[in-house]
Design a protein around this motif. Structure first.
Motif, PDB file in Angstrom:
ATOM      1  N   ASP A  28      13.025  -1.167   1.824  1.00 30.89           N
ATOM      2  CA  ASP A  28      12.921  -0.030   2.735  1.00 30.89           C
ATOM      3  C   ASP A  28      11.757  -0.160   3.706  1.00 30.89           C
ATOM      4  OD1 ASP A  28      15.131   1.294   1.692  1.00 30.89           O
ATOM      5  OD2 ASP A  28      13.927   2.344   0.185  1.00 30.89           O
ATOM      6  N   SER A  29      10.685  -0.841   3.292  1.00 29.12           N
ATOM      7  CA  SER A  29       9.510  -0.921   4.152  1.00 29.12           C
ATOM      8  C   SER A  29       9.009  -2.354   4.274  1.00 29.12           C
ATOM      9  CB  SER A  29       8.380  -0.038   3.604  1.00 29.12           C
ATOM     10  OG  SER A  29       7.814  -0.630   2.451  1.00 29.12           O
ATOM     11  N   HIS A  30       8.251  -2.574   5.329  1.00 25.57           N
ATOM     12  CA  HIS A  30       7.599  -3.861   5.549  1.00 25.57           C
ATOM     13  C   HIS A  30       6.685  -4.198   4.364  1.00 25.57           C
ATOM     14  CE1 HIS A  30       3.968  -6.025   6.843  1.00 25.57           C
ATOM     15  NE2 HIS A  30       4.842  -6.832   7.428  1.00 25.57           N
ATOM     16  N   ASP A  31       5.899  -3.215   3.917  1.00 27.78           N
ATOM     17  CA  ASP A  31       4.949  -3.448   2.826  1.00 27.78           C
ATOM     18  C   ASP A  31       5.653  -3.854   1.529  1.00 27.78           C
ATOM     19  OD1 ASP A  31       2.878  -2.902   4.543  1.00 27.78           O
ATOM     20  OD2 ASP A  31       2.520  -0.874   3.785  1.00 27.78           O
ATOM     21  N   GLN A  32       6.818  -3.276   1.263  1.00 29.32           N
ATOM     22  CA  GLN A  32       7.568  -3.654   0.054  1.00 29.32           C
ATOM     23  C   GLN A  32       8.050  -5.102   0.153  1.00 29.32           C
ATOM     24  OE1 GLN A  32      10.534  -0.564   0.197  1.00 29.32           O
ATOM     25  NE2 GLN A  32       9.544   0.606  -1.453  1.00 29.32           N
ATOM     26  N   ALA A  33       8.543  -5.494   1.311  1.00 29.85           N
ATOM     27  CA  ALA A  33       9.001  -6.875   1.495  1.00 29.85           C
ATOM     28  C   ALA A  33       7.838  -7.845   1.383  1.00 29.85           C
ATOM     29  CB  ALA A  33       9.696  -7.029   2.849  1.00 29.85           C
ATOM     30  N   LEU A  34       6.700  -7.488   1.953  1.00 36.05           N
ATOM     31  CA  LEU A  34       5.514  -8.341   1.872  1.00 36.05           C
ATOM     32  C   LEU A  34       5.049  -8.497   0.432  1.00 36.05           C
ATOM     33  CD1 LEU A  34       3.271  -9.956   3.230  1.00 36.05           C
ATOM     34  CD2 LEU A  34       2.068  -7.781   3.656  1.00 36.05           C
ATOM     35  N   GLU A  35       5.007  -7.413  -0.317  1.00 39.25           N
ATOM     36  CA  GLU A  35       4.579  -7.493  -1.718  1.00 39.25           C
ATOM     37  C   GLU A  35       5.557  -8.332  -2.541  1.00 39.25           C
ATOM     38  OE1 GLU A  35       2.401  -7.276  -5.141  1.00 39.25           O
ATOM     39  OE2 GLU A  35       1.809  -6.903  -3.060  1.00 39.25           O
ATOM     40  N   ALA A  36       6.852  -8.185  -2.290  1.00 35.42           N
ATOM     41  CA  ALA A  36       7.847  -8.998  -3.006  1.00 35.42           C
ATOM     42  C   ALA A  36       7.648 -10.480  -2.696  1.00 35.42           C
ATOM     43  CB  ALA A  36       9.260  -8.551  -2.630  1.00 35.42           C
ATOM     44  N   ALA A  37       7.379 -10.813  -1.443  1.00 32.55           N
ATOM     45  CA  ALA A  37       7.132 -12.211  -1.074  1.00 32.55           C
ATOM     46  C   ALA A  37       5.871 -12.731  -1.760  1.00 32.55           C
ATOM     47  CB  ALA A  37       7.015 -12.349   0.435  1.00 32.55           C
ATOM     48  N   ARG A  38       4.848 -11.901  -1.849  1.00 29.66           N
ATOM     49  CA  ARG A  38       3.609 -12.310  -2.544  1.00 29.66           C
ATOM     50  C   ARG A  38       3.878 -12.615  -4.011  1.00 29.66           C
ATOM     51  NH1 ARG A  38      -0.151  -7.742   0.316  1.00 29.66           N
ATOM     52  NH2 ARG A  38      -0.718  -8.994   2.141  1.00 29.66           N
ATOM     53  N   ILE A  39       4.716 -11.812  -4.647  1.00 28.94           N
ATOM     54  CA  ILE A  39       5.069 -12.051  -6.058  1.00 28.94           C
ATOM     55  C   ILE A  39       5.803 -13.382  -6.195  1.00 28.94           C
ATOM     56  CG2 ILE A  39       6.556 -11.252  -7.946  1.00 28.94           C
ATOM     57  CD1 ILE A  39       5.827  -8.353  -6.988  1.00 28.94           C
ATOM     58  N   VAL A  40       6.747 -13.643  -5.296  1.00 32.53           N
ATOM     59  CA  VAL A  40       7.496 -14.903  -5.334  1.00 32.53           C
ATOM     60  C   VAL A  40       6.553 -16.089  -5.162  1.00 32.53           C
ATOM     61  CG1 VAL A  40       9.211 -16.295  -4.108  1.00 32.53           C
ATOM     62  CG2 VAL A  40       9.678 -13.905  -4.603  1.00 32.53           C
ATOM     63  N   VAL A  41       5.622 -15.996  -4.229  1.00 34.51           N
ATOM     64  CA  VAL A  41       4.675 -17.090  -3.993  1.00 34.51           C
ATOM     65  C   VAL A  41       3.799 -17.316  -5.226  1.00 34.51           C
ATOM     66  CG1 VAL A  41       2.628 -17.750  -2.651  1.00 34.51           C
ATOM     67  CG2 VAL A  41       4.694 -16.951  -1.489  1.00 34.51           C
TER      68      VAL A  41
END
Length: 90
Positions: A28-41
């Motif tokens: 839903d938000s940019h911040d959620q997508a960014l946090e998900a990418a950080r978890i993947v990394v």
């Protein structure tokens, strides 16, 4: 060393991270997508147990080899999003 890039992008009326043309689920938000990418990394950078991998090469031949588990790719997040500044009326 292999390098994997995750880019934070608008997607399906929301946000996602994209790598090599493949999109994550929609957030839903940019911040959620960014946090998900950080978890993947973070998870991608963790060493693992040695495993036997089997794959088909470009010529269609099946290959088997051992992966030591410590040969993780380098990963980065590209985030060019700049929130729009609110406009004030005079």
């Amino acid at each position: 060393m292999v390098k994997v890039t995750y880019e934070i992008v608008p997607h399906d009326e929301g946000w996602a991270y994209r790598s090599n043309g493949a999109y994550s689920e929609r957030f839903d938000s940019h911040d959620q997508a960014l946090e998900a990418a950080r978890i993947v990394v973070r998870e991608l950078s963790l060493n693992d147990e040695p495993v036997r991998i089997i794959y088909q090469d470009e010529d269609g031949k099946w290959r088997a080899e051992m992966s030591s588990g410590d040969d993780r790719p380098e990963a980065e997040i590209v985030d060019n999003y700049q929130p729009k500044q609110g406009r004030h009326s005079a």
